[in-house]
Design a protein around this motif. Structure first.
Motif, PDB file in Angstrom:
ATOM      1  N   ASP A 110       0.474  -1.071   0.041  1.00  0.00           N
ATOM      2  CA  ASP A 110       0.373   0.242  -0.219  1.00  0.00           C
ATOM      3  C   ASP A 110       0.965   0.865  -0.042  1.00  0.00           C
ATOM      4  OD1 ASP A 110      -1.671   2.066  -0.261  1.00  0.00           O
ATOM      5  OD2 ASP A 110      -2.720   1.231   2.258  1.00  0.00           O
ATOM      6  N   GLU A 111       1.404   1.660  -0.731  1.00  0.00           N
ATOM      7  CA  GLU A 111       2.648   2.870  -1.884  1.00  0.00           C
ATOM      8  C   GLU A 111       1.466   3.689  -1.902  1.00  0.00           C
ATOM      9  OE1 GLU A 111       6.673   3.526  -3.776  1.00  0.00           O
ATOM     10  OE2 GLU A 111       6.001   1.551  -3.841  1.00  0.00           O
ATOM     11  N   GLN A 112       2.257   5.221  -0.962  1.00  0.00           N
ATOM     12  CA  GLN A 112       2.163   6.693  -1.441  1.00  0.00           C
ATOM     13  C   GLN A 112       2.777   6.849  -2.944  1.00  0.00           C
ATOM     14  OE1 GLN A 112      -1.017   6.854  -0.072  1.00  0.00           O
ATOM     15  NE2 GLN A 112      -0.748   8.982  -0.590  1.00  0.00           N
ATOM     16  N   ASN A 113       1.974   7.570  -3.292  1.00  0.00           N
ATOM     17  CA  ASN A 113       3.312   8.274  -4.716  1.00  0.00           C
ATOM     18  C   ASN A 113       4.059   7.177  -5.795  1.00  0.00           C
ATOM     19  OD1 ASN A 113       2.374  10.773  -3.707  1.00  0.00           O
ATOM     20  ND2 ASN A 113       3.892  11.358  -2.071  1.00  0.00           N
ATOM     21  N   LEU A 114       2.922   6.203  -6.139  1.00  0.00           N
ATOM     22  CA  LEU A 114       3.875   5.294  -6.946  1.00  0.00           C
ATOM     23  C   LEU A 114       4.085   5.411  -8.213  1.00  0.00           C
ATOM     24  CD1 LEU A 114       4.462   2.231  -6.437  1.00  0.00           C
ATOM     25  CD2 LEU A 114       1.938   1.999  -7.720  1.00  0.00           C
ATOM     26  N   THR A 115       5.765   5.451  -8.843  1.00  0.00           N
ATOM     27  CA  THR A 115       5.986   5.506  -9.731  1.00  0.00           C
ATOM     28  C   THR A 115       6.280   4.920 -11.173  1.00  0.00           C
ATOM     29  OG1 THR A 115       8.531   5.534  -9.868  1.00  0.00           O
ATOM     30  CG2 THR A 115       6.722   8.019  -9.245  1.00  0.00           C
ATOM     31  N   ILE A 116       5.979   4.882 -12.532  1.00  0.00           N
ATOM     32  CA  ILE A 116       6.494   3.927 -13.400  1.00  0.00           C
ATOM     33  C   ILE A 116       8.038   3.365 -12.685  1.00  0.00           C
ATOM     34  CG2 ILE A 116       6.962   2.924 -15.685  1.00  0.00           C
ATOM     35  CD1 ILE A 116       4.296   3.522 -15.161  1.00  0.00           C
TER      36      ILE A 116
ATOM     37  N   PHE B 242       8.739  -1.425 -12.230  1.00  0.00           N
ATOM     38  CA  PHE B 242       9.729  -1.959 -12.127  1.00  0.00           C
ATOM     39  C   PHE B 242      10.710  -2.310 -10.963  1.00  0.00           C
ATOM     40  CE2 PHE B 242       8.879   0.031 -16.389  1.00  0.00           C
ATOM     41  CZ  PHE B 242       9.047  -0.880 -17.319  1.00  0.00           C
ATOM     42  N   ILE B 243      11.169  -1.534 -10.026  1.00  0.00           N
ATOM     43  CA  ILE B 243      11.594  -2.191  -8.945  1.00  0.00           C
ATOM     44  C   ILE B 243      11.240  -3.027  -8.290  1.00  0.00           C
ATOM     45  CG2 ILE B 243      12.549  -1.295  -6.860  1.00  0.00           C
ATOM     46  CD1 ILE B 243      13.420   1.314  -7.495  1.00  0.00           C
ATOM     47  N   TRP B 244      10.092  -3.245  -8.024  1.00  0.00           N
ATOM     48  CA  TRP B 244       9.046  -4.136  -6.994  1.00  0.00           C
ATOM     49  C   TRP B 244       8.959  -5.180  -7.977  1.00  0.00           C
ATOM     50  CZ3 TRP B 244       8.094  -3.703  -2.332  1.00  0.00           C
ATOM     51  CH2 TRP B 244       8.290  -3.273  -1.430  1.00  0.00           C
ATOM     52  N   LYS B 245       9.259  -4.812  -9.311  1.00  0.00           N
ATOM     53  CA  LYS B 245       8.691  -5.851 -10.502  1.00  0.00           C
ATOM     54  C   LYS B 245      10.283  -7.120 -10.446  1.00  0.00           C
ATOM     55  CE  LYS B 245       7.775  -8.682 -13.814  1.00  0.00           C
ATOM     56  NZ  LYS B 245       5.989  -9.736 -13.596  1.00  0.00           N
ATOM     57  N   LYS B 246      11.375  -6.442 -10.478  1.00  0.00           N
ATOM     58  CA  LYS B 246      12.822  -6.853 -10.537  1.00  0.00           C
ATOM     59  C   LYS B 246      12.631  -7.774  -8.756  1.00  0.00           C
ATOM     60  CE  LYS B 246      17.487  -5.531  -9.919  1.00  0.00           C
ATOM     61  NZ  LYS B 246      18.937  -4.743  -9.942  1.00  0.00           N
ATOM     62  N   ILE B 247      12.395  -6.923  -8.007  1.00  0.00           N
ATOM     63  CA  ILE B 247      12.519  -7.809  -6.545  1.00  0.00           C
ATOM     64  C   ILE B 247      11.799  -8.832  -6.203  1.00  0.00           C
ATOM     65  CG2 ILE B 247      11.138  -7.991  -4.120  1.00  0.00           C
ATOM     66  CD1 ILE B 247      12.007  -4.502  -4.439  1.00  0.00           C
ATOM     67  N   CYS B 248      10.026  -8.742  -7.489  1.00  0.00           N
ATOM     68  CA  CYS B 248       9.558  -9.990  -8.029  1.00  0.00           C
ATOM     69  C   CYS B 248       9.975 -11.480  -8.650  1.00  0.00           C
ATOM     70  CB  CYS B 248       7.953  -9.566  -8.415  1.00  0.00           C
ATOM     71  SG  CYS B 248       6.401  -9.060  -6.963  1.00  0.00           S
TER      72      CYS B 248
ATOM     73  N   VAL C  35      -0.186   3.677 -19.617  1.00  0.00           N
ATOM     74  CA  VAL C  35       1.182   2.517 -19.662  1.00  0.00           C
ATOM     75  C   VAL C  35       0.631   1.100 -19.258  1.00  0.00           C
ATOM     76  CG1 VAL C  35       3.204   2.497 -18.951  1.00  0.00           C
ATOM     77  CG2 VAL C  35       2.873   4.563 -19.378  1.00  0.00           C
ATOM     78  N   LEU C  36       0.163   1.337 -17.954  1.00  0.00           N
ATOM     79  CA  LEU C  36      -0.473  -0.643 -17.259  1.00  0.00           C
ATOM     80  C   LEU C  36      -1.395  -1.544 -18.679  1.00  0.00           C
ATOM     81  CD1 LEU C  36      -1.384   0.031 -13.729  1.00  0.00           C
ATOM     82  CD2 LEU C  36       0.668  -1.380 -14.782  1.00  0.00           C
ATOM     83  N   GLU C  37      -2.311  -0.614 -18.619  1.00  0.00           N
ATOM     84  CA  GLU C  37      -3.064  -1.141 -19.864  1.00  0.00           C
ATOM     85  C   GLU C  37      -2.273  -1.522 -21.280  1.00  0.00           C
ATOM     86  OE1 GLU C  37      -6.421   1.750 -21.061  1.00  0.00           O
ATOM     87  OE2 GLU C  37      -7.007   1.261 -18.660  1.00  0.00           O
ATOM     88  N   LEU C  38      -0.953  -1.100 -21.406  1.00  0.00           N
ATOM     89  CA  LEU C  38      -0.116  -0.776 -22.805  1.00  0.00           C
ATOM     90  C   LEU C  38       0.476  -2.404 -22.680  1.00  0.00           C
ATOM     91  CD1 LEU C  38      -0.127   2.936 -24.154  1.00  0.00           C
ATOM     92  CD2 LEU C  38      -1.684   0.390 -25.305  1.00  0.00           C
ATOM     93  N   LYS C  39       0.873  -1.889 -21.532  1.00  0.00           N
ATOM     94  CA  LYS C  39       2.462  -2.816 -21.311  1.00  0.00           C
ATOM     95  C   LYS C  39       2.486  -3.712 -20.297  1.00  0.00           C
ATOM     96  CE  LYS C  39       5.941   0.352 -22.851  1.00  0.00           C
ATOM     97  NZ  LYS C  39       6.929   1.823 -22.788  1.00  0.00           N
ATOM     98  N   HIS C  40       1.398  -4.518 -19.554  1.00  0.00           N
ATOM     99  CA  HIS C  40       1.008  -4.754 -18.102  1.00  0.00           C
ATOM    100  C   HIS C  40       1.785  -6.403 -18.107  1.00  0.00           C
ATOM    101  CE1 HIS C  40      -2.350  -6.500 -20.260  1.00  0.00           C
ATOM    102  NE2 HIS C  40      -2.479  -7.802 -19.432  1.00  0.00           N
ATOM    103  N   GLN C  41       1.707  -6.303 -19.402  1.00  0.00           N
ATOM    104  CA  GLN C  41       2.115  -8.268 -19.274  1.00  0.00           C
ATOM    105  C   GLN C  41       3.975  -7.852 -19.093  1.00  0.00           C
ATOM    106  OE1 GLN C  41       1.114 -10.587 -19.538  1.00  0.00           O
ATOM    107  NE2 GLN C  41      -1.038  -9.639 -19.585  1.00  0.00           N
ATOM    108  N   LYS C  42       4.657  -6.647 -19.766  1.00  0.00           N
ATOM    109  CA  LYS C  42       5.869  -6.529 -18.948  1.00  0.00           C
ATOM    110  C   LYS C  42       6.456  -6.043 -17.891  1.00  0.00           C
ATOM    111  CE  LYS C  42       7.346  -5.537 -24.340  1.00  0.00           C
ATOM    112  NZ  LYS C  42       7.687  -4.954 -25.253  1.00  0.00           N
ATOM    113  N   ILE C  43       5.124  -5.402 -17.421  1.00  0.00           N
ATOM    114  CA  ILE C  43       5.539  -4.949 -15.571  1.00  0.00           C
ATOM    115  C   ILE C  43       4.623  -5.586 -15.021  1.00  0.00           C
ATOM    116  CG2 ILE C  43       4.731  -2.750 -14.433  1.00  0.00           C
ATOM    117  CD1 ILE C  43       4.621  -1.189 -16.551  1.00  0.00           C
ATOM    118  N   VAL C  44       3.529  -6.051 -14.683  1.00  0.00           N
ATOM    119  CA  VAL C  44       2.852  -7.017 -14.383  1.00  0.00           C
ATOM    120  C   VAL C  44       2.380  -8.147 -14.397  1.00  0.00           C
ATOM    121  CG1 VAL C  44       1.782  -4.743 -12.313  1.00  0.00           C
ATOM    122  CG2 VAL C  44       0.583  -5.430 -13.864  1.00  0.00           C
ATOM    123  N   ASP C  45       2.033  -8.873 -13.900  1.00  0.00           N
ATOM    124  CA  ASP C  45       0.891 -10.436 -13.761  1.00  0.00           C
ATOM    125  C   ASP C  45      -0.056  -9.757 -14.738  1.00  0.00           C
ATOM    126  OD1 ASP C  45       3.852 -11.755 -14.395  1.00  0.00           O
ATOM    127  OD2 ASP C  45       3.275 -11.810 -11.766  1.00  0.00           O
TER     128      ASP C  45
END
Length: 161
Positions: free
Chosen positions: A77-83, A87-93, A145-155
């Motif tokens: 539950d993060e504030q002020n999330l950026t693109i 990507f940092i969270w994705k790398k950790i995942c 961005v999520l709609e266009l690239k969601h396969q690359k950023i989030v599952d």
């Protein structure tokens, strides 16, 4: 025998006062480890620590990794999330073999502003109002961005109205 826990990280996306924390508390309190930007920031201020966003984000990442070592499901539950932070969270995942899901709070700006106004004495004035407008614009950009690239950023992702 205990049920198999799902190795997932859910990240909440939305401007201030969009209902992210409320949604988390209603839906994940009993099933996921919750890592809250606001809670970490508040705990640090109780200790008299110097608080900056980089330190808070570092604590959040360390907390997530500690839970991932135990293969526990997590909600961020993060504030002020950026693109960039997505990507940092994705790398950790990826490092820990976790799936990543985004939940986007699609709360209209007027509703966020009304919630903000109801808990402040000053209402919508000055910097706070401008910050909310910027956050709302960032959310709209992130949704695109999520709609266009969601396969690359989030599952996976879903939009909560």
């Amino acid at each position: 025998m205990q049920a198999e826990l799902k190795k997932e990280l859910i990240i909440m996306i939305g401007p201030s006062f969009s209902g992210k924390s409320f949604y988390v508390n209603q839906n994940f309190t009993n099933s996921h480890q919750i890592i809250s930007h606001n809670n970490i920031k508040d705990a640090m201020s109780l200790e008299g620590s110097f608080i900056n966003e980089e330190t808070v984000c570092s604590f959040m990442a360390i907390n997530a990794k500690a839970h991932m070592l135990r293969a526990l499901p997590i909600v961020v539950d993060e504030q002020n999330l950026t693109i960039e932070s997505l990507f940092i969270w994705k790398k950790i995942c990826l490092q820990f073999g976790y799936s990543m899901k985004a939940i986007v709070m699609d709360t209209h700006f007027d509703e966020c502003a009304k919630r903000f106004q109801s808990i402040t004495l000053e209402g919508l004035q000055g910097k706070n109002y401008q910050a909310m407008i910027i956050q709302h614009e960032m959310l709209m950009e992130m949704k695109m961005v999520l709609e266009l690239k969601h396969q690359k950023i989030v599952d996976s992702y879903e939009i909560i109205i």
